[in-house]
Design an enzyme around this catalytic site. Structure first.
Site, PDB file in Angstrom:
ATOM      1  N   LYS A   1       0.820  -1.219   0.000  1.00  0.00           N
ATOM      2  CA  LYS A   1       0.000   0.000   0.000  1.00  0.00           C
ATOM      3  C   LYS A   1       0.854   1.268   0.000  1.00  0.00           C
ATOM      4  CE  LYS A   1      -1.733   0.889   4.003  1.00  0.00           C
ATOM      5  NZ  LYS A   1      -0.942   2.049   4.466  1.00  0.00           N
ATOM      6  N   THR A   2       1.812   1.337   0.918  1.00  0.00           N
ATOM      7  CA  THR A   2       2.642   2.533   1.032  1.00  0.00           C
ATOM      8  C   THR A   2       3.467   2.734  -0.235  1.00  0.00           C
ATOM      9  OG1 THR A   2       2.786   2.197   3.420  1.00  0.00           O
ATOM     10  CG2 THR A   2       4.384   3.697   2.432  1.00  0.00           C
TER      11      THR A   2
ATOM     12  N   ASP B   1      -4.567   8.028   2.893  1.00  0.00           N
ATOM     13  CA  ASP B   1      -4.140   6.710   3.366  1.00  0.00           C
ATOM     14  C   ASP B   1      -5.151   6.174   4.389  1.00  0.00           C
ATOM     15  OD1 ASP B   1      -2.574   4.484   3.768  1.00  0.00           O
ATOM     16  OD2 ASP B   1      -1.185   5.474   5.148  1.00  0.00           O
ATOM     17  N   GLU B   2      -5.270   4.857   4.476  1.00  0.00           N
ATOM     18  CA  GLU B   2      -6.146   4.196   5.460  1.00  0.00           C
ATOM     19  C   GLU B   2      -7.562   4.781   5.441  1.00  0.00           C
ATOM     20  OE1 GLU B   2      -5.105   1.612   6.747  1.00  0.00           O
ATOM     21  OE2 GLU B   2      -3.002   1.709   7.337  1.00  0.00           O
TER      22      GLU B   2
ATOM     23  N   GLN C   1      -9.881  -4.374   6.898  1.00  0.00           N
ATOM     24  CA  GLN C   1      -9.108  -3.985   8.074  1.00  0.00           C
ATOM     25  C   GLN C   1      -9.697  -2.755   8.764  1.00  0.00           C
ATOM     26  OE1 GLN C   1      -4.673  -4.505   7.797  1.00  0.00           O
ATOM     27  NE2 GLN C   1      -5.073  -4.774   5.615  1.00  0.00           N
TER      28      GLN C   1
ATOM     29  N   ARG D   1      -1.073 -10.527  10.382  1.00  0.00           N
ATOM     30  CA  ARG D   1       0.195  -9.999  10.907  1.00  0.00           C
ATOM     31  C   ARG D   1       1.306 -11.039  10.752  1.00  0.00           C
ATOM     32  NH1 ARG D   1      -0.752  -5.777   9.659  1.00  0.00           N
ATOM     33  NH2 ARG D   1      -2.599  -6.774   8.798  1.00  0.00           N
TER      34      ARG D   1
END
Length: 786
Positions: free
Chosen positions: A33-34, A225-226, A256, A615
């Site tokens: 994503k980043t 973002d997010e 998420q 995770r």
């Protein structure tokens, strides 16, 4: 340009190159994503869009710093510096300072942090002569925050029939007055709180179209973002800024979305296409973090949710091991199983302690794992929080214990003399301290006979000191006859700690309630364990001796750099670990009893489990206990419904801890037979739970409206439940060396020796997970199974 795009996979490249309209990038866990965000910014700059016309919004300063650093590596620091990049709050603060006069502030306004805000609310409550035990500052602060994030002004709040009815039911009808005064005080002081930075930006754009137009022209491309974590205020301000150019790219993962208790609204991402009909949707579906088996298991879980954007996350990493599912007989054994597995993996995989994380639903669960790790000398750290015994509410209760055992304990005295609040302030404590030093005696001796030592206090204060002395002395008189558990329960009840805890219905307050209940549960477990080992009575001093060692932070292992990480699942979002343990997978714990009461809450709990699984890089283990000590008694627990949601193809039972391996208990919940029974008996179980709740509450709880965002309420235990239980179906005369037993807390074990006779007979037992234990048979809780 080609060199830039060559570093992206096909999906990433397509998302980066689309810059002609609104776009939604659904970024699965571990999908880069980043990378897409930073490369998209670099791509825009390569397309000759000036840096100052790009706005990039994040949720944390850490994310903003990382993004800026990566962009700097791609385009150079001088260009990256000119970007409008930062958190929502930092960017909007910058805008508000420029436009402050438009909304009645000056550009040098200051910003209150959470503590400042709470102190002001506390002052207002006092000025209005309201009961701060009902109008808890933290609770009122949360209510005001929710109103601001929903863009509800004090005037609108006071005119809202729905809000006023809610406050009336919650027995806080004057919230509307506190809210109004609070906002007026902030404005008069040229001050804003964090929520105001969003609230006033929306108000600025609403009331001053020319200002909005100016920023719409400035921000020709907006990146968020997010996006799944945005609340209404954040959603609306982004929509307003993008209303002309429609060049907005939001990145996130609906799977998420786990922060509804902070105001996040998953509908913002689910309805993006409705808000921007011409939007393109890109899906980043390749997971670079986890093994194929972990990714497939997580996919099979999350597909059970109805409210989602469909995607097919995949991994090209190694297939990897199946996810292990471990059943424990008790929460105690669950802690032992996890500690043992960490030791085994560290040896077999040559792993460091920092490669391991234990994830739990609530902070209170950390206690049993802390103690298991300490007993095996495994170093650990609590991420984003304190060790269980270092939490304020626990230290407060422990201080009471210390004071009861040793009234001359000066630090304990100072900690609890006015907790809960009893009107004994710092001035009085100072006088008591000065008098004690003058006569070279303890503080306790001064308040025992204030007239003798000429303590300079008025009659009202002297009575308060006397009442405190009588309270502590009444507990101390129980020491010779009562168990640690009986005294601890009495202290929590009669000191007022329990009542005060239940009056704070914020998420933080709920967590403190759970921690206090967990402390009492730990003391009960400590007493029963010692009695089984042959001690006739386990007193409060015995527990204090034990806990002082458990809470000692000055050990060699604290200096080690490598430590097992322990944290809540909420805190783990955005992190990754090679080995992940997800614990406490039981109904009413995960999913929580409150959240599962309606579909949206249950789906968020399932997303939280999805976050936990994803995770993991290489290894993931899921654990649950068949019994857990809560509400004053050992309660039977049922495996979480979420275990059944995962395709059994990706799971394996840990045959060392689950009866019958894959053909036993595991197959029951995998095939659904167990759950049919659970569903048939649900109403009966709910009735039983309600009976237990009423019988085990140690005071009459005030009525509060229930909110699904809060964790489940936990009732404190009653002293009448403190007596040790009778052994389980023990026929001591039939016990032989070599027999296999099933113990309530330690699990399966084999008797290796028997010593003594009649009432003093003891058995030495080697348990599969808990190690070797010596049990006094007349008190031991087990049954012979072979």
């Amino acid at each position: 340009m080609e060199q830039l795009l060559q570093q992206l996979n096909k999906s990433q490249g397509e998302a980066v190159q689309f810059i002609d309209g609104p776009s939604l990038v659904i970024a699965g866990a571990g999908s880069g994503k980043t990378r897409v965000l930073t490369y998209k910014i670099a791509y825009l700059l390569k397309q000759d869009l000036p840096a100052q016309h790009i706005l990039a919004l994040t949720f944390t300063n850490k994310a903003a710093r990382e993004m800026r650093s990566r962009v700097s590596e791609l385009v150079g620091e001088n260009i990256a510096r000119r970007l409008w990049m930062g958190t929502f709050h930092s960017v909007f603060s910058r805008i508000l300072r420029t436009e402050a006069e438009r909304i009645g502030f000056t550009s040098n306004f200051t910003i209150f942090d959470s503590a400042d805000s709470r102190n002001l609310i506390k002052t207002i409550i006092k000025e209005l002569q309201l009961d701060d035990k009902v109008y808890k500052p933290a609770r009122i602060q949360s209510m005001i925050s929710n109103a601001k994030n929903a863009l509800v002004s004090p005037t609108a709040y006071a005119q809202s029939k729905e809000m006023l009815e809610y406050d009336m039911k919650a027995k806080v009808p004057q919230v509307k007055d506190i809210y109004k005064i609070y906002c007026n005080r902030l404005h008069a002081a040229n001050t804003m709180d964090f929520d105001d930075l969003l609230y006033y930006t929306n108000r600025l754009f609403r009331d001053h179209p020319d200002v909005l137009a100016g920023y719409q022209n400035r921000f020709q491309y907006i990146l968020v973002d997010e996006y799944q974590d945005t609340n209404f205020a954040q959603y609306l301000v982004v929509k307003q800024l993008a209303d002309i150019h429609h060049r907005v790219c939001v990145v996130g993962d609906d799977a998420q979305s786990i922060y509804s208790f902070r105001g996040a609204n998953i509908d913002n991402i689910l309805n993006f296409k409705s808000n921007y009909p011409e939007a393109r949707i890109f899906k980043l579906e390749q997971n670079y973090r986890s093994t194929q088996n972990i990714v497939n298991a997580a996919n099979s879980l999350i597909k059970q949710n109805k409210g989602q954007i469909q995607k097919n996350v995949f991994s090209e990493n190694a297939v990897g091991e199946k996810i292990e599912v471990a059943s424990a007989f008790s929460d105690f054994e669950e802690g032992v199983i996890v500690a043992n597995k960490i030791q085994d993996l560290r040896r077999s995989e040559d792993a460091s302690y920092s490669d391991f994380v234990i994830l739990y639903r609530t902070n209170a669960q950390s206690r049993v794992f802390e103690e298991s790790l300490r007993k095996k000398n495994i170093p650990y750290r609590i991420y984003g929080g304190l060790s269980f015994y270092q939490r304020k509410e626990i230290k407060d209760v422990i201080a009471y214990f210390r004071m009861v055992v040793n009234p001359k304990d000066e630090e304990a005295f100072k900690r609890i003399i006015n907790y809960p609040t009893r009107g004994i302030g710092a001035t009085t404590v100072g006088k008591v301290t000065d008098t004690a030093q003058l006569h070279n005696i303890s503080l306790w001796e001064v308040i025992n006979d204030p007239l003798k030592y000429n303590l300079n206090v008025n009659a009202g204060t002297a009575k308060k000191l006397k009442d405190f002395h009588l309270l502590i002395d009444s507990f101390a008189q129980e020491l010779p006859v009562a168990t640690a558990y009986e005294i601890a329960t009495k202290i929590v009840k009669e000191s007022g700690i329990a009542r005060e805890a239940y009056q704070d219905q914020t998420p933080e307050g709920m967590s403190r309630q759970e921690n206090l209940q967990e402390l009492l549960g730990g003391i009960h477990e400590f007493c029963e364990s010692r009695i089984e080992e042959g001690e006739s009575r386990v007193g409060l001093i015995d527990f204090l001796s034990e806990v002082s060692l458990l809470s000692d932070q000055d050990t060699d292992k604290e200096e080690e750099k490598e430590k097992v990480t322990m944290m809540t699942i909420h805190a783990s979002k955005g992190l990754e670990f090679k080995n992940v343990f997800i614990v406490g997978l039981e109904e009413d714990l995960f999913p929580s009893s409150m959240a599962k009461s309606e579909p949206r809450g249950l789906e968020e709990e399932r997303r939280l489990f999805y976050v936990a699984i994803t995770r993991a890089e290489n290894f993931c283990m899921l654990t649950y206990a068949k019994s857990r000590f809560r509400n004053g008694q050992t309660n039977s627990c049922h495996p979480s419904r979420f275990l059944r949601d995962i395709d059994k193809e990706y799971l394996k039972a840990n045959t060392g801890v689950i009866e019958g391996g894959q053909g036993g208990e595991y197959s029951q919940y995998s095939q659904g037979g167990f759950w049919d029974t659970v569903r048939r008996n649900r109403e009966e179980r709910e009735e039983l739970k309600e009976t237990v709740r009423k019988e085990t509450s140690i005071f009459e709880k005030p009525e509060f409206p229930q909110e699904t965002a809060f964790p489940s309420r936990t009732n404190f235990v009653n002293v009448k439940n403190a007596q040790p239980k009778n052994p389980v179906n023990n026929n001591i005369g039939d016990i032989q060396v070599g027999a296999t037993i099933k113990h309530e807390r330690f699990g399966i074990g084999k008797i290796v020796s028997l010593d003594g006779d009649a009432a003093s007979r003891k058995a030495t037992v080697e348990f599969e997970n808990a190690g070797t234990k010596q049990l006094l048979l007349k008190f031991a809780r087990f049954e012979i199974i072979g």
